[in-house]
Design an enzyme around this catalytic site. Sequence first.
Site, PDB file in Angstrom:
ATOM      1  N   ASP A   1     -11.405   2.903   2.273  1.00  8.73           N
ATOM      2  CA  ASP A   1     -11.925   2.210   3.463  1.00  8.73           C
ATOM      3  C   ASP A   1     -12.832   3.100   4.317  1.00  8.73           C
ATOM      4  OD1 ASP A   1     -10.923  -0.296   3.036  1.00  8.73           O
ATOM      5  OD2 ASP A   1      -9.114  -0.019   4.243  1.00  8.73           O
TER       6      ASP A   1
ATOM      7  N   LYS B   1       0.803  -1.231   0.000  1.00  7.24           N
ATOM      8  CA  LYS B   1       0.000   0.000   0.000  1.00  7.24           C
ATOM      9  C   LYS B   1       0.837   1.282   0.000  1.00  7.24           C
ATOM     10  CE  LYS B   1      -4.346  -1.345   2.119  1.00  7.24           C
ATOM     11  NZ  LYS B   1      -5.270  -0.946   3.169  1.00  7.24           N
TER      12      LYS B   1
HETATM   13  P1  NAP Z   1      -3.153  -2.935  11.476  1.00 10.12           P
HETATM   14  O1  NAP Z   1      -2.759  -1.691  10.746  1.00 10.12           O
HETATM   15  O2  NAP Z   1      -2.230  -4.090  11.492  1.00 10.12           O
HETATM   16  O3  NAP Z   1      -3.517  -2.537  12.992  1.00 10.12           O
HETATM   17  C1  NAP Z   1      -3.822  -3.545  13.915  1.00 10.12           C
HETATM   18  C2  NAP Z   1      -4.479  -2.936  15.159  1.00 10.12           C
HETATM   19  O4  NAP Z   1      -4.877  -4.018  16.025  1.00 10.12           O
HETATM   20  C3  NAP Z   1      -3.547  -2.055  16.002  1.00 10.12           C
HETATM   21  O5  NAP Z   1      -4.320  -1.066  16.647  1.00 10.12           O
HETATM   22  C4  NAP Z   1      -2.997  -3.066  17.023  1.00 10.12           C
HETATM   23  O6  NAP Z   1      -2.555  -2.482  18.224  1.00 10.12           O
HETATM   24  C5  NAP Z   1      -4.248  -3.862  17.310  1.00 10.12           C
HETATM   25  N1  NAP Z   1      -4.017  -5.197  17.860  1.00 10.12           N
HETATM   26  C6  NAP Z   1      -3.467  -6.258  17.249  1.00 10.12           C
HETATM   27  N2  NAP Z   1      -3.486  -7.345  18.069  1.00 10.12           N
HETATM   28  C7  NAP Z   1      -4.074  -6.939  19.233  1.00 10.12           C
HETATM   29  C8  NAP Z   1      -4.401  -7.580  20.460  1.00 10.12           C
HETATM   30  N3  NAP Z   1      -4.115  -8.882  20.676  1.00 10.12           N
HETATM   31  N4  NAP Z   1      -5.003  -6.870  21.431  1.00 10.12           N
HETATM   32  C9  NAP Z   1      -5.285  -5.579  21.228  1.00 10.12           C
HETATM   33  N5  NAP Z   1      -5.019  -4.889  20.083  1.00 10.12           N
HETATM   34  C10 NAP Z   1      -4.407  -5.569  19.089  1.00 10.12           C
HETATM   35  O7  NAP Z   1      -4.533  -3.501  10.886  1.00 10.12           O
HETATM   36  P2  NAP Z   1      -5.655  -2.717  10.066  1.00 10.12           P
HETATM   37  O8  NAP Z   1      -5.342  -2.793   8.630  1.00 10.12           O
HETATM   38  O9  NAP Z   1      -5.873  -1.394  10.689  1.00 10.12           O
HETATM   39  O10 NAP Z   1      -6.918  -3.677  10.322  1.00 10.12           O
HETATM   40  C11 NAP Z   1      -7.559  -3.714  11.584  1.00 10.12           C
HETATM   41  C12 NAP Z   1      -8.770  -4.651  11.498  1.00 10.12           C
HETATM   42  O11 NAP Z   1      -9.731  -4.114  10.583  1.00 10.12           O
HETATM   43  C13 NAP Z   1      -8.422  -6.040  10.976  1.00 10.12           C
HETATM   44  O12 NAP Z   1      -9.159  -6.981  11.718  1.00 10.12           O
HETATM   45  C14 NAP Z   1      -8.884  -6.006   9.543  1.00 10.12           C
HETATM   46  O13 NAP Z   1      -9.250  -7.289   9.059  1.00 10.12           O
HETATM   47  C15 NAP Z   1     -10.092  -5.098   9.634  1.00 10.12           C
HETATM   48  N6  NAP Z   1     -10.410  -4.421   8.368  1.00 10.12           N
HETATM   49  C16 NAP Z   1     -11.640  -4.624   7.830  1.00 10.12           C
HETATM   50  C17 NAP Z   1     -11.985  -3.970   6.674  1.00 10.12           C
HETATM   51  C18 NAP Z   1     -13.358  -4.181   6.087  1.00 10.12           C
HETATM   52  O14 NAP Z   1     -13.557  -3.848   4.920  1.00 10.12           O
HETATM   53  N7  NAP Z   1     -14.315  -4.668   6.854  1.00 10.12           N
HETATM   54  C19 NAP Z   1     -11.071  -3.111   6.026  1.00 10.12           C
HETATM   55  C20 NAP Z   1      -9.806  -2.925   6.618  1.00 10.12           C
HETATM   56  C21 NAP Z   1      -9.486  -3.587   7.795  1.00 10.12           C
HETATM   57  P3  NAP Z   1      -1.001  -2.064  18.403  1.00 10.12           P
HETATM   58  O15 NAP Z   1      -0.841  -0.765  17.702  1.00 10.12           O
HETATM   59  O16 NAP Z   1      -0.838  -1.974  19.869  1.00 10.12           O
HETATM   60  O17 NAP Z   1      -0.191  -3.184  17.789  1.00 10.12           O
END
Ligand code: NAP
Length: 285
Positions: free
Chosen positions: A104, A68
Site C-alpha cells: 500500500d 492480513k
Molecule cells: P482502519 O485501519 O480501519 O483505520 C480507520 C481510520 O479511520 C482510523 O484512523 C479511525 O480512527 C478513523 N475513523 C474511522 N471513522 C472515523 C470518523 N467517523 N471520524 C474520524 N475518524 C474516523 O482503516 P484503513 O485500512 O487504514 O483504511 C483507511 C481508509 O483508507 C479507508 O477509507 C480505506 O478504504 C482507504 N484505503 C484505500 C486504499 C487505496 O488503495 N486507495 C488502500 C487502503 C485503504 P480511530 O483510530 O479513532 O478509530
Amino acid sequence: MSTHRLAAVLGKPTAHSLSPIIHNYWFRKHGISGAYIPMDVEDIDLKNLFEIAPKIGFSGFNITAPLKEAAYKLCTRVSETASRAQSVNLVVFSNGDVIGDSTDGYGFLENLQEETGFVSEGQTACIIGAGGAARAIVEGLIARGAKEVRISNRTPARAEAIAATFDGRVRVVEGWPASERFYDGASLIVHATTYGMHGELEGARPWRFPQLDKHVIAADLIYVPLKTVFLEDAEGAGARLVDGLGMLLHQARPCFDAWFDCPVQVDAGLRNEVIRVLNARNSKA
Ligand code: NAP
C-alpha cells in the site's frame, strides 16, 4: 503443471474488490492466459490453504481484512515493511517459501510521484488517521527520506503506536481535529480515515484547514466517491488534489510482477475500465 496462471484475493467481503478487474486487465493486455478471482473466506485453515494452493497452480494471493495478520504469521519470509506492520496484503509462493509483503505504501507514493512529481526526501507530511493504511504511508515516507511526518487521529493512542515504531521523525499532534498549525510547512496532506467513504459523514470533519499554498498536495485514500469531501474542502483551501484510485491501481503492480514475472504499468485504459465499473455499480445502488 498448467500454464494457466492463477491468483486470488482472500478475505471477507471480497465481492466488491476491484482487484479482479485490475489483474484481469493486465492478463489481457500482456497476452497471459490466467485468472484472478475473489475468494470470500474468513474462517479458513490458512496454513492448509497455503500448502495446497501452489500445488494446484496458484502463484499467490492478495490478502484483505480480516486475514492480513493471520497471513503474516504464516509467511516464511517477509519484507521489512510487512514486518513493521505485522500484516501482509501480498503473498507469493516461491520454491516452498511463502513470501509476504505490504504494497500500500509503495502504491501511494508511486502514484503520487507519477501524478505530481512528489519526491519524499526532505519533505514534511501531515497524515490524518492512524489505521493500517496510514501506517503504510508513514513507513513509505520515512523510508524515502521525509524530514518529518505528523499524525493526527481521533484516538491518539493508535497514532502513538505508529510513531513508536519509527525514529523521532514521526510526531503525534494533540487535539481533534488538529489545529490549523498542524499543517504549517507541510507539502503533503494525506487523508487516511474512513470519513466520507461511500459519502458517509459520521461525526465532525477530521480536518480544519487554513488557507493552503497551491503547491501543497492533498491526497485522499478513499476512491468511492472519487471526489470526496476531503478533496472538496482541500480544493476550497487552495491545494492540489490527488484521489485514492491511483494508489489502488499502483499497489497492484508489484503483486502482478511478483506472481507472474511481468512488470506492468497503470495506463489510461486501466483507469477508465475501473471508473466504468465504479460508475456502473453506483448507478445500480
Ligand atoms: P482502519 O485501519 O480501519 O483505520 C480507520 C481510520 O479511520 C482510523 O484512523 C479511525 O480512527 C478513523 N475513523 C474511522 N471513522 C472515523 C470518523 N467517523 N471520524 C474520524 N475518524 C474516523 O482503516 P484503513 O485500512 O487504514 O483504511 C483507511 C481508509 O483508507 C479507508 O477509507 C480505506 O478504504 C482507504 N484505503 C484505500 C486504499 C487505496 O488503495 N486507495 C488502500 C487502503 C485503504 P480511530 O483510530 O479513532 O478509530
